[in-house]
Design a protein around this motif. Structure first.
Motif, mmCIF file in Angstrom:
data_model
loop_
_atom_site.group_PDB
_atom_site.id
_atom_site.type_symbol
_atom_site.label_atom_id
_atom_site.label_comp_id
_atom_site.label_asym_id
_atom_site.label_seq_id
_atom_site.Cartn_x
_atom_site.Cartn_y
_atom_site.Cartn_z
ATOM 1 N N LEU A 65 0.838 -1.198 0.000
ATOM 2 C CA LEU A 65 0.000 0.000 0.000
ATOM 3 C C LEU A 65 0.877 1.253 0.000
ATOM 4 O O LEU A 65 0.657 2.181 -0.769
ATOM 5 C CB LEU A 65 -0.905 -0.034 1.247
ATOM 6 N N ASN A 68 2.422 1.760 -3.332
ATOM 7 C CA ASN A 68 1.420 2.230 -4.292
ATOM 8 C C ASN A 68 1.151 3.717 -4.127
ATOM 9 O O ASN A 68 0.889 4.414 -5.098
ATOM 10 C CB ASN A 68 0.117 1.450 -4.120
ATOM 11 N N VAL A 221 -12.515 -0.334 2.347
ATOM 12 C CA VAL A 221 -13.740 -1.091 2.068
ATOM 13 C C VAL A 221 -13.692 -2.370 2.885
ATOM 14 O O VAL A 221 -12.684 -3.083 2.841
ATOM 15 C CB VAL A 221 -13.816 -1.414 0.558
ATOM 16 N N VAL A 231 -19.720 3.319 -1.845
ATOM 17 C CA VAL A 231 -18.476 3.757 -2.471
ATOM 18 C C VAL A 231 -18.780 4.732 -3.597
ATOM 19 O O VAL A 231 -18.093 5.744 -3.777
ATOM 20 C CB VAL A 231 -17.678 2.541 -2.975
ATOM 21 N N ILE A 235 -17.447 8.521 -4.220
ATOM 22 C CA ILE A 235 -16.833 8.996 -5.474
ATOM 23 C C ILE A 235 -17.535 10.270 -5.917
ATOM 24 O O ILE A 235 -16.909 11.239 -6.355
ATOM 25 C CB ILE A 235 -16.925 7.905 -6.561
ATOM 26 N N ARG A 240 -13.495 11.657 -8.574
ATOM 27 C CA ARG A 240 -12.657 10.502 -8.875
ATOM 28 C C ARG A 240 -11.156 10.859 -8.827
ATOM 29 O O ARG A 240 -10.309 10.011 -8.565
ATOM 30 C CB ARG A 240 -13.051 9.997 -10.250
ATOM 31 N N ILE A 243 -9.316 10.468 -5.406
ATOM 32 C CA ILE A 243 -9.315 9.147 -4.772
ATOM 33 C C ILE A 243 -8.152 8.338 -5.313
ATOM 34 O O ILE A 243 -8.038 8.098 -6.518
ATOM 35 C CB ILE A 243 -10.660 8.437 -5.006
ATOM 36 N N LEU A 244 -7.274 7.964 -4.438
ATOM 37 C CA LEU A 244 -6.103 7.214 -4.858
ATOM 38 C C LEU A 244 -6.443 5.757 -5.142
ATOM 39 O O LEU A 244 -5.900 5.144 -6.050
ATOM 40 C CB LEU A 244 -5.033 7.264 -3.756
ATOM 41 N N GLY A 245 -7.340 5.240 -4.327
ATOM 42 C CA GLY A 245 -7.716 3.833 -4.544
ATOM 43 C C GLY A 245 -8.438 3.276 -3.339
ATOM 44 O O GLY A 245 -8.840 4.009 -2.429
ATOM 45 N N VAL A 246 -8.567 1.996 -3.383
ATOM 46 C CA VAL A 246 -9.378 1.305 -2.383
ATOM 47 C C VAL A 246 -8.507 0.303 -1.648
ATOM 48 O O VAL A 246 -7.631 -0.322 -2.246
ATOM 49 C CB VAL A 246 -10.553 0.596 -3.073
ATOM 50 N N ILE A 247 -8.789 0.172 -0.371
ATOM 51 C CA ILE A 247 -8.131 -0.888 0.388
ATOM 52 C C ILE A 247 -9.207 -1.878 0.795
ATOM 53 O O ILE A 247 -10.212 -1.503 1.406
ATOM 54 C CB ILE A 247 -7.425 -0.323 1.628
ATOM 55 N N LYS A 248 -9.004 -3.096 0.418
ATOM 56 C CA LYS A 248 -9.956 -4.142 0.813
ATOM 57 C C LYS A 248 -9.545 -4.651 2.177
ATOM 58 O O LYS A 248 -8.504 -5.277 2.327
ATOM 59 C CB LYS A 248 -9.945 -5.294 -0.193
ATOM 60 N N THR A 267 -1.472 -4.353 -8.944
ATOM 61 C CA THR A 267 -2.230 -3.132 -8.698
ATOM 62 C C THR A 267 -1.318 -1.935 -8.728
ATOM 63 O O THR A 267 -0.159 -1.986 -8.336
ATOM 64 C CB THR A 267 -2.919 -3.206 -7.335
ATOM 65 N N SER A 268 -1.809 -0.840 -9.188
ATOM 66 C CA SER A 268 -0.987 0.360 -9.314
ATOM 67 C C SER A 268 -1.704 1.563 -8.723
ATOM 68 O O SER A 268 -2.915 1.540 -8.631
ATOM 69 C CB SER A 268 -0.702 0.634 -10.784
#
Lengths: 268, 539
Positions: A65, A68, A221, A231, A235, A240, A243-248, A267-268
């Motif tokens: 993470l 990333n 998430v 989510v 957004i 958009r 938002i860098l991304g999502v963490i599951k 993942t990037s």
């Protein structure tokens, strides 16, 4: 590019200096290094995986993470990162704390971890700090900030606890003072990352004010709990771009997967 | 942003099943328990069945037509009604002591329940030949078997009785009808013969004879008339002769000579005719020619010759008339007159007898005429009589035929050569209860368990929009996944997990045990399994 190069150069020098003080990176085994163990208080919350089990699967995920976030495909890495999730108890504070530790531990950047969840602050308990004055006190009673910053057992990681629970957290966080604080914190040190733990935006309004100031937003998430709609709402609110991304979080191993998590490297 | 619904992948199904394992196992546990419980709890019911074949009549139907014409279905219905009749069921209840353990039950309810337990079913499986089965179900296999057999034998007896009664009934009915028709036939016969006797001679079949007789009489009459006329002429002649003779005897003969002479002079001879023609020719020629014309001269000569000839002819005439008068002249003699008179008398007698015969013939002819004239009327009357007679006779004949057939059929029924029922399979002691149907319960509980679980899972999944798969985030939300953090393995969580695994294993074991028990019940049969368990427990 010149600036970045300079920053990287400086960081490398700092790193070298700190390596002598805290040889975190030299540890190869799954055990916590002896030095760290001495530093760590017994009461550190078990969810601090990056501290307690730096070579576990979870800690590795936080390293991914961190990479990333710090090495994006294009542009500068975001200096101030807001960690949020639609609903409570989806793991915001856990992710924020571990991410902060991860960043602070591995590279020569300083990290300020801010607990902006004034309603139910948890970060200080994760680091086993007693309840004391914090952000709310600074905002409400203009107490000086340096007094409140807590040095953690990781050198480059500083925690700004939430402080006493105020009656008007929303107003406090939406205030001009708060914005100024964020700007100040961001701009004072070029090599400092600010990780902000927030209350759930679905329930509270103050997160929006913070979101406007930060460079990037990471959405946590919870597997099987957070819905797509929630989510999507986030957004819509934040846009958009930020938002860098999502963490599951709380993710479960796929039933038929032979190599667990092997695909996350992409993942990037 | 909108993406088409992706087909669900097998691993996703597997994942769903694993995730919802509790639901599946608990649902299965519940329904299997329920199924086994119901199977064990449900009252056991045995069924015994008697298969009865309907055998066609053994004497071909071309030779003996069966009087029993109602279809087998009808007959089976009739007989099953009889079997299910109150009196019959009462008899069976008494005979087998049914419902002895339930003295508070009303007889009506007992009979109602009995009716539900008896089942007469026509089997269509065997082509051509028909068969049916009588089934009886109850809780005691021995009794069930005996009752099924009793019902079957009763059924057979009833059928034979019904058929015989039907055949005998037909025969009796035909007897009665035949007698009635015979009486009518005799009546008509008598009437017909009376009529014939009454109108003897004038019957249509005597028309030809009558006509011929009439013709003959006509001929006779004509003949007789001719004879009569001749006789009358002869009589007149004879009488005139007699008169003549009598008058001549009284007067001289001279008066009579003049008449024949004048008569003679009137006669024109050939020559005179020729003369007259020649004179006419001569007058005609003179109008054309002078008297000196040779033809006129020749004709004048011819006329002259002819005048001479005519004059010559007239002379001998005077001599000839005298000659016949001389014999007539002689006076009448007695014997001749006498002969004539007797002849006259004879003729008169003849005429009288002829007249009488003619009268007789005429009378006869009137009679025959009348007969002939009345023939069409008689014919019509006779025809109607004959028609009636023929009709009745036809009816009588057909009845007689049928009666003979009916007698044959009755004999056939009596000797049981007609269509009859034959028991193919008599009721056997039922070993396996028909109810509870273990198979049905087994599959039903399995289906219910799995179905309920599947339904609930489907609904849950359908309304569950929580994020689980990476594709949902990456493709649908277009967000990148920065990290995937598994659940933290705290000691608490681990303990919970172990407890869950243990509980799940227990539940699965429970479901498997019930499944196995159910399967054994299904394969081995309810009774055998239960007795086996009982003996095992006793030991």
């Amino acid at each position: 590019m010149g600036k970045l190069f300079d920053a990287l150069e400086k960081a490398r020098q700092d790193h070298r200096v700190q390596e002598d003080e805290v040889p975190v990176h030299t540890v190869k085994t799954g055990e916590i290094p002896a030095n760290d163990r001495q530093i760590l208080p017994k009461t550190v919350h078990p969810s601090m995986v990056t501290l307690l089990k730096p070579h576990s699967l979870e800690a590795e995920q936080f390293r991914i993470l961190k990479n990333n976030i710090l090495f994006p495909e294009k542009g500068d890495p975001p200096r101030s990162i807001m960690i949020t999730s639609p609903s409570p108890s989806e793991g915001k504070s856990f992710v924020a704390a571990n991410l902060a530790v991860s960043i602070a531990k591995s590279i020569d950047e300083y990290v300020l971890l801010m607990d902006c969840d004034l309603r139910s602050p948890t970060l200080h308990t994760l680091f086993s700090f007693p309840e004391g004055p914090g952000l709310s006190d600074h905002l409400a009673r203009a107490m000086p900030l340096p007094e409140m910053l807590k040095k953690t057992f990781i050198n480059k990681l500083t925690l700004l606890p939430a402080g006493s629970i105020p009656q008007n957290p929303s107003e406090l966080l939406s205030s001009e003072q708060m914005r100024t604080l964020l700007y100040e914190v961001k701009s004072r040190y070029r090599d400092r990352y600010v990780i902000i733990d927030t209350p759930p935006p679905n329930l509270t309004s103050e997160t929006n004010a913070i979101a406007r100031v930060v460079d990037g937003i990471v959405i946590v998430v919870r597997y099987g709990k957070t819905t797509r709609k929630q989510v999507e709402n986030l957004i819509d609110i934040y846009g958009r771009k930020k938002i860098l991304g999502v963490i599951k979080n709380f993710s479960k191993k796929p039933v038929l997967s032979r190599y667990p998590y092997s695909h996350y490297g992409n993942t990037s | 942003m909108l993406q088409p619904q992706k087909p669900i992948k097998p691993e996703e199904i597997l994942e769903i099943i694993v995730r919802r394992r509790w639901l599946i196992v608990l649902s299965l546990c519940f329904f299997l328990t329920l199924g086994v419980g119901l199977t064990l709890k449900a009252p056991k019911s045995y069924q015994a069945s008697t298969l009865i074949l309907v055998q066609q009549q053994s004497v071909p139907s071309e030779y003996v037509r069966s009087v029993v014409t109602s279809s087998i279905n009808q007959r089976i219905n009739t007989i099953s009604q009889q079997i299910l009749s109150r009196s019959n069921l009462e008899k069976i209840i008494d005979q087998f002591g049914l419902y002895a353990d339930r003295p508070d039950m009303y007889l009506e309810d007992k009979i109602l329940e009995m009716r539900k337990r008896v089942n007469v079913k026509i089997e269509q499986a065997r082509h051509g030949t028909e068969s049916f089965s009588i089934r009886f179900s109850g809780s005691d296999p021995q009794r069930v078997m005996r009752i099924a057999n009793t019902l079957a034998s009763y059924f057979m007896d009833e059928n034979l009785k019904v058929r015989e009664a039907q055949a005998v009934g037909t025969s009796e009915f035909l007897d009665f009808e035949l007698e009635k028709t015979r009486q009518r036939l005799e009546e008509l016969e008598k009437k017909l013969s009376e009529y014939r006797a009454q109108h003897l001679g004038g019957l249509p079949d005597e028309l030809e004879t009558n006509l011929r007789t009439l013709d003959r009489l006509q001929q006779q009459m004509v003949d007789k008339h001719v004879i009569l006329r001749e006789a009358k002429t002869s009589l007149a002649l004879v009488e005139s002769r007699i008169n003549e003779i009598e008058t001549r005897a009284r007067q001289p003969i001279q008066e009579g000579s003049g008449t024949p002479e004048t008569g003679m002079r009137d006669v024109v001879t050939e020559n005179q005719e020729k003369l007259r023609q020649a004179r006419q020719e001569y007058d005609r020629l003179l109008t054309v020619y002078t008297p000196r014309h040779p033809d006129v001269k020749r004709l004048a000569k011819t006329i002259e010759n002819l005048e001479q000839l005519v004059a010559k002819e007239n002379d001998p005439d005077a001599e000839n008339t005298d000659l016949p008068l001389k014999p007539l002249v002689p006076p009448p003699e007695d014997p001749r007159l006498k002969r004539l008179k007797s002849e006259r008398d004879q003729l008169k007698g003849e005429i009288r007898s002829l007249t009488m015969a003619l009268d007789d013939i005429e009378k006869k002819m009137v009679t025959y005429q009348k007969r002939v004239e009345e023939t069409p009327r008689r014919e019509m009357e006779l025809q109607s009589l004959n028609r009636d007679y023929a009709n009745i006779r036809d009816i009588y004949n057909s009845l007689l035929n049928r009666k003979l057939e009916a007698e044959l059929s009755v004999n056939m029924e009596k000797k049981q050569k007609g269509e009859q029922f034959r028991i193919l399979d008599s009721a056997k002691l039922p070993e396996k209860p028909v109810s509870p149907d273990v198979k049905k319960y087994f599959f039903l509980s399995m289906a219910a368990g799995l179905g309920l679980a599947a339904g609930i899972i489907f609904l849950l999944e359908f309304f569950d929009s929580s994020l689980r798969r990476d594709e949902q985030i990456e493709e649908e939300l277009k967000l990148s996944i920065l990290a995937t953090i598994p659940e933290l393995q705290t000691s608490n969580a681990t303990t919970r997990k172990w407890v869950e695994v243990a509980a799940f294993a227990l539940c699965s074991l429970y479901a498997a045990a019930f499944f196995a028990f159910f399967a054994v019940l299904y394969v081995k049969g309810l009774d055998r399994t239960l007795t086996a368990i009982k003996t095992m427990l006793h030991i």
